[in-house]
Scaffold this motif. Structure first.
Motif, PDB file in Angstrom:
ATOM      1  N   ASN A 106     -12.143 -18.412  11.828  1.00  0.00           N
ATOM      2  CA  ASN A 106     -12.148 -18.030  13.243  1.00  0.00           C
ATOM      3  C   ASN A 106     -13.577 -17.837  13.744  1.00  0.00           C
ATOM      4  O   ASN A 106     -13.913 -18.204  14.880  1.00  0.00           O
ATOM      5  CB  ASN A 106     -11.335 -16.752  13.450  1.00  0.00           C
TER       6      ASN A 106
ATOM      7  N   VAL B  71      -8.578 -26.482  11.231  1.00  0.00           N
ATOM      8  CA  VAL B  71      -9.836 -26.450  11.974  1.00  0.00           C
ATOM      9  C   VAL B  71     -10.438 -27.811  12.338  1.00  0.00           C
ATOM     10  O   VAL B  71     -11.228 -27.900  13.279  1.00  0.00           O
ATOM     11  CB  VAL B  71     -10.907 -25.645  11.198  1.00  0.00           C
TER      12      VAL B  71
ATOM     13  N   ASP C  51     -11.294 -31.787  13.421  1.00  0.00           N
ATOM     14  CA  ASP C  51     -10.970 -32.802  14.424  1.00  0.00           C
ATOM     15  C   ASP C  51     -10.871 -34.180  13.769  1.00  0.00           C
ATOM     16  O   ASP C  51      -9.913 -34.912  13.983  1.00  0.00           O
ATOM     17  CB  ASP C  51     -12.047 -32.858  15.513  1.00  0.00           C
TER      18      ASP C  51
ATOM     19  N   PHE D 170     -16.033 -30.861  14.644  1.00  0.00           N
ATOM     20  CA  PHE D 170     -15.613 -30.185  13.410  1.00  0.00           C
ATOM     21  C   PHE D 170     -15.045 -31.276  12.511  1.00  0.00           C
ATOM     22  O   PHE D 170     -13.878 -31.633  12.597  1.00  0.00           O
ATOM     23  CB  PHE D 170     -14.575 -29.103  13.676  1.00  0.00           C
TER      24      PHE D 170
ATOM     25  N   ASN E 245     -15.192 -21.250  14.295  1.00  0.00           N
ATOM     26  CA  ASN E 245     -14.685 -21.863  15.531  1.00  0.00           C
ATOM     27  C   ASN E 245     -15.287 -21.199  16.764  1.00  0.00           C
ATOM     28  O   ASN E 245     -15.595 -21.865  17.758  1.00  0.00           O
ATOM     29  CB  ASN E 245     -13.159 -21.770  15.561  1.00  0.00           C
ATOM     30  N   ARG E 246     -15.455 -19.877  16.709  1.00  0.00           N
ATOM     31  CA  ARG E 246     -16.058 -19.172  17.854  1.00  0.00           C
ATOM     32  C   ARG E 246     -17.511 -19.603  18.048  1.00  0.00           C
ATOM     33  O   ARG E 246     -17.951 -19.851  19.182  1.00  0.00           O
ATOM     34  CB  ARG E 246     -15.963 -17.658  17.645  1.00  0.00           C
TER      35      ARG E 246
ATOM     36  N   ARG F 192     -18.769 -22.381  17.168  1.00  0.00           N
ATOM     37  CA  ARG F 192     -18.725 -23.766  17.666  1.00  0.00           C
ATOM     38  C   ARG F 192     -18.607 -23.783  19.181  1.00  0.00           C
ATOM     39  O   ARG F 192     -19.302 -24.552  19.870  1.00  0.00           O
ATOM     40  CB  ARG F 192     -17.539 -24.481  17.032  1.00  0.00           C
ATOM     41  N   THR F 193     -17.765 -22.914  19.719  1.00  0.00           N
ATOM     42  CA  THR F 193     -17.563 -22.854  21.161  1.00  0.00           C
ATOM     43  C   THR F 193     -18.761 -22.235  21.873  1.00  0.00           C
ATOM     44  O   THR F 193     -19.240 -22.762  22.886  1.00  0.00           O
ATOM     45  CB  THR F 193     -16.293 -22.041  21.482  1.00  0.00           C
TER      46      THR F 193
END
Length: 273
Positions: free
Chosen positions: A194, A220, A222, A39, A197-198, A200-201
């Motif tokens: 959110n 969010v 990195d 990210f 991010n979900r 991404r996982t």
């Protein structure tokens, strides 16, 4: 599946009233990279060259100097098959969903066009199944209800979710998001972040997230690249950049970001009751 821009530069021409042609160097020897699962944020004020970098990474405009590579292959040297793979593997989510979605087509038509173009499903039932899967993965449920709507019948947050669905329907490795949440209010913005991010996982998607919103970056990202006047002036992990910015420009950007005061917020809520 690394997407990299190495020492890329881009100059645009601009007509002057008196002396003919002038040139504006929008991007000057910029190097950025993003991989699946990353990210990575690119921040800077308006006009700093962020969106031009995004367009070069997407292959929409060629750099004047430097190279953009995907999975080790320069975009300019890709075969037709490699280009099609690149187009499905690197997707974008733009700032204004109203402009990015065809108002004459339903959500189902918008998504099914992508499915048919890339040949990921054949036949009406398979296409419809893919459309519903994409809508459900971005939390537009029940999918049938949203599939039959047109963009003007959706809220801004729902339209942005349709854009994200159009991107993830191809199971990309990387999504380039250009100011993807800047037009949304705070609560909707949090829901979209959110969701990203979900995904991404769950799908191992990497993001190159272009924004001027530093609180969002702090939530969010990195890695962070800071751009000013077409150049990268700082690149650091998020925690390092926010705790100990190395350049005066980054310090000024951080100082300009509003910081909520919990005490004042509580007082304002009490006064509104």
């Amino acid at each position: 599946m690394l997407l990299t821009a190495t020492n890329v530069s881009k100059t645009f021409g601009r007509l002057k009233k008196a002396n003919g042609q002038a040139h504006v160097k929008a991007v000057d020897e910029v190097t950025v990279s993003v991989a699946p699962g990353d990210f990575t944020a690119v921040v800077g004020e308006s006009g700093s060259g962020k969106s031009t970098v995004a367009r070069m990474l997407l292959g929409l405009i060629p750099p004047d100097e430097g190279t953009v590579t995907f999975d080790g292959v320069p975009l300019a040297q890709m075969s037709r098959a490699q280009t099609m793979k690149f187009r499905s593997s690197v997707q974008c989510v733009l700032q204004d969903p109203s402009a990015a979605l065809n108002p004459r087509k339903s959500v189902h038509q918008i998504l099914s066009e992508v499915i048919r173009l890339h040949g990921i499903a054949r036949g009406r039932e398979e296409v419809e199944k893919k459309v519903h899967e994409a809508l459900e993965i971005v939390d537009l449920k029940p999918a049938q209800m949203y599939a039959n709507r047109y963009p003007h019948q959706l809220s801004g947050g729902q339209r942005q979710r349709v854009l994200i669905a159009r991107a993830v329907i191809l199971r990309p490795s990387i999504i380039i998001a250009d100011e993807a949440v800047s037009a949304l209010d705070v609560s909707v913005k949090a829901g979209i972040l959110n969701l990203l991010n979900r995904l991404r996982t769950e799908l191992n998607i990497g993001y190159l997230f272009i924004t001027h919103d530093l609180p969002v970056v702090n939530k969010v990202a990195d890695e962070v690249y800071v751009m000013k006047s077409g150049k990268i002036v700082e690149h650091a992990p998020k925690k390092q950049l926010f705790l100990s910015p190395a350049t005066l420009y980054t310090q000024e950007l951080l100082a300009s970001a509003p910081v909520p005061d919990p005490r004042l917020a509580r007082e304002w809520i009490r006064s509104a009751l």
